[in-house]
Design a protein around this motif. Structure first.
Motif, short mmCIF file in Angstrom:
data_model
loop_
_atom_site.label_atom_id
_atom_site.label_comp_id
_atom_site.label_asym_id
_atom_site.label_seq_id
_atom_site.Cartn_x
_atom_site.Cartn_y
_atom_site.Cartn_z
N LEU A 152 20.32 20.57 -24.21
CA LEU A 152 21.39 20.15 -23.30
C LEU A 152 22.71 20.83 -23.66
CD1 LEU A 152 20.61 16.33 -22.91
CD2 LEU A 152 20.10 18.17 -21.29
N ASP A 153 23.03 20.88 -24.94
CA ASP A 153 24.27 21.54 -25.36
C ASP A 153 24.25 23.03 -25.00
OD1 ASP A 153 25.23 19.16 -26.38
OD2 ASP A 153 25.01 19.74 -28.48
N LEU A 211 34.48 15.31 -22.63
CA LEU A 211 33.21 16.00 -22.46
C LEU A 211 33.30 17.45 -22.94
CD1 LEU A 211 32.01 14.81 -18.94
CD2 LEU A 211 31.07 14.19 -21.14
N LEU A 212 34.46 18.05 -22.82
CA LEU A 212 34.59 19.44 -23.22
C LEU A 212 34.43 19.63 -24.72
CD1 LEU A 212 37.37 20.80 -20.86
CD2 LEU A 212 34.90 21.08 -20.71
N ALA A 229 24.87 6.89 -25.24
CA ALA A 229 26.03 7.40 -24.51
C ALA A 229 26.12 8.92 -24.57
CB ALA A 229 27.31 6.78 -25.06
N GLU A 230 25.68 9.52 -25.66
CA GLU A 230 25.77 10.98 -25.81
C GLU A 230 24.89 11.70 -24.78
OE1 GLU A 230 27.98 12.60 -28.11
OE2 GLU A 230 28.65 10.53 -27.99
N THR A 231 23.70 11.18 -24.51
CA THR A 231 22.82 11.80 -23.53
C THR A 231 23.46 11.74 -22.14
OG1 THR A 231 20.90 11.18 -24.83
CG2 THR A 231 20.50 11.79 -22.53
N THR A 232 24.03 10.60 -21.81
CA THR A 232 24.72 10.46 -20.52
C THR A 232 25.86 11.45 -20.42
OG1 THR A 232 24.14 8.12 -20.42
CG2 THR A 232 25.99 8.84 -19.05
N ARG A 255 26.32 14.30 -22.02
CA ARG A 255 25.83 15.68 -21.91
C ARG A 255 25.38 16.00 -20.48
NH1 ARG A 255 24.37 14.63 -27.44
NH2 ARG A 255 24.85 16.44 -28.72
N LEU A 256 24.66 15.06 -19.86
CA LEU A 256 24.18 15.30 -18.51
C LEU A 256 25.33 15.33 -17.51
CD1 LEU A 256 21.73 15.92 -16.81
CD2 LEU A 256 21.30 13.48 -16.62
N LEU A 257 26.35 14.50 -17.70
CA LEU A 257 27.54 14.56 -16.84
C LEU A 257 28.25 15.90 -16.99
CD1 LEU A 257 29.07 10.98 -17.09
CD2 LEU A 257 28.07 12.07 -15.07
N LEU A 258 28.36 16.39 -18.21
CA LEU A 258 29.01 17.69 -18.42
C LEU A 258 28.23 18.79 -17.70
CD1 LEU A 258 31.12 19.53 -19.70
CD2 LEU A 258 29.68 19.60 -21.76
N ILE A 259 26.92 18.79 -17.85
CA ILE A 259 26.09 19.80 -17.17
C ILE A 259 26.29 19.70 -15.66
CG2 ILE A 259 23.69 20.41 -16.63
CD1 ILE A 259 23.08 19.74 -19.62
#
Length: 159
Positions: A51-52, A90-91, A110-113, A115-119
């Motif tokens: 994801l990153d 998110l940045l 929360a980190e998975t959420t 990361r997906l929002l950033l993508i």
């Protein structure tokens, strides 16, 4: 998708990310949460690294490294609901680099959420689909035997 993921785990990640981005773009909170739930069941820290790396590749599509600044100029008419709007923190996922690669943080839900929002936001700004970027990130994560040379050109649309 030109280069389907090889393993069931890769396919699960690929489809969860694509479904999550589509759901967020359509303001479908239940669909987004379902995609996040599927991502949380995948192996760690591998999924976080993919994801990153996907986010990093999308940021490079927008501009040179370090050029992505907040707020991201999401195109009008995307229909993002307030819950899908990202915050400036998110940045930070784009600024954690070790030898040019992002470093995954310890996982929590929360980190998975995030990361997906950033993508989602980066894909909307770049006006590209995430599938090709996920393909390259999967190769970069060492989970695939496919050579990256056939994957990278179709990521850089119009360039």
């Amino acid at each position: 998708m030109s280069y389907p993921p090889n393993t069931p785990t890769e396919r699960a990640l690929w489809s969860a990310v694509v479904d999550g981005v589509r759901a967020a773009g359509a303001s479908d909170r239940a669909g987004f949460e379902a995609a996040v739930s599927r991502l949380r069941r995948l192996p760690r820290p591998w999924v976080d690294q993919v994801l990153d790396h996907t986010a990093e590749l999308l940021a490079e599509e927008i501009g040179p490294p370090g050029s992505v600044h907040w707020p991201l100029p999401v195109p009008p008419g995307t229909g993002l609901a307030p819950w899908a709007r990202a915050d400036p923190s998110l940045l930070t996922f784009l600024s954690r680099h070790v030898h040019g690669r992002p470093t995954a943080t310890p996982s929590d839900p929360a980190e998975t959420t995030r990361r997906l929002l950033l993508i989602t936001h980066l894909a909307l700004v770049a006006q590209v689909g995430v599938g090709a970027f996920l393909d390259v990130a999967l190769v970069g994560a060492g989970r695939s035997s496919r050579p990256p040379s056939g994957l990278i050109p179709h990521c850089r649309l119009g360039r």
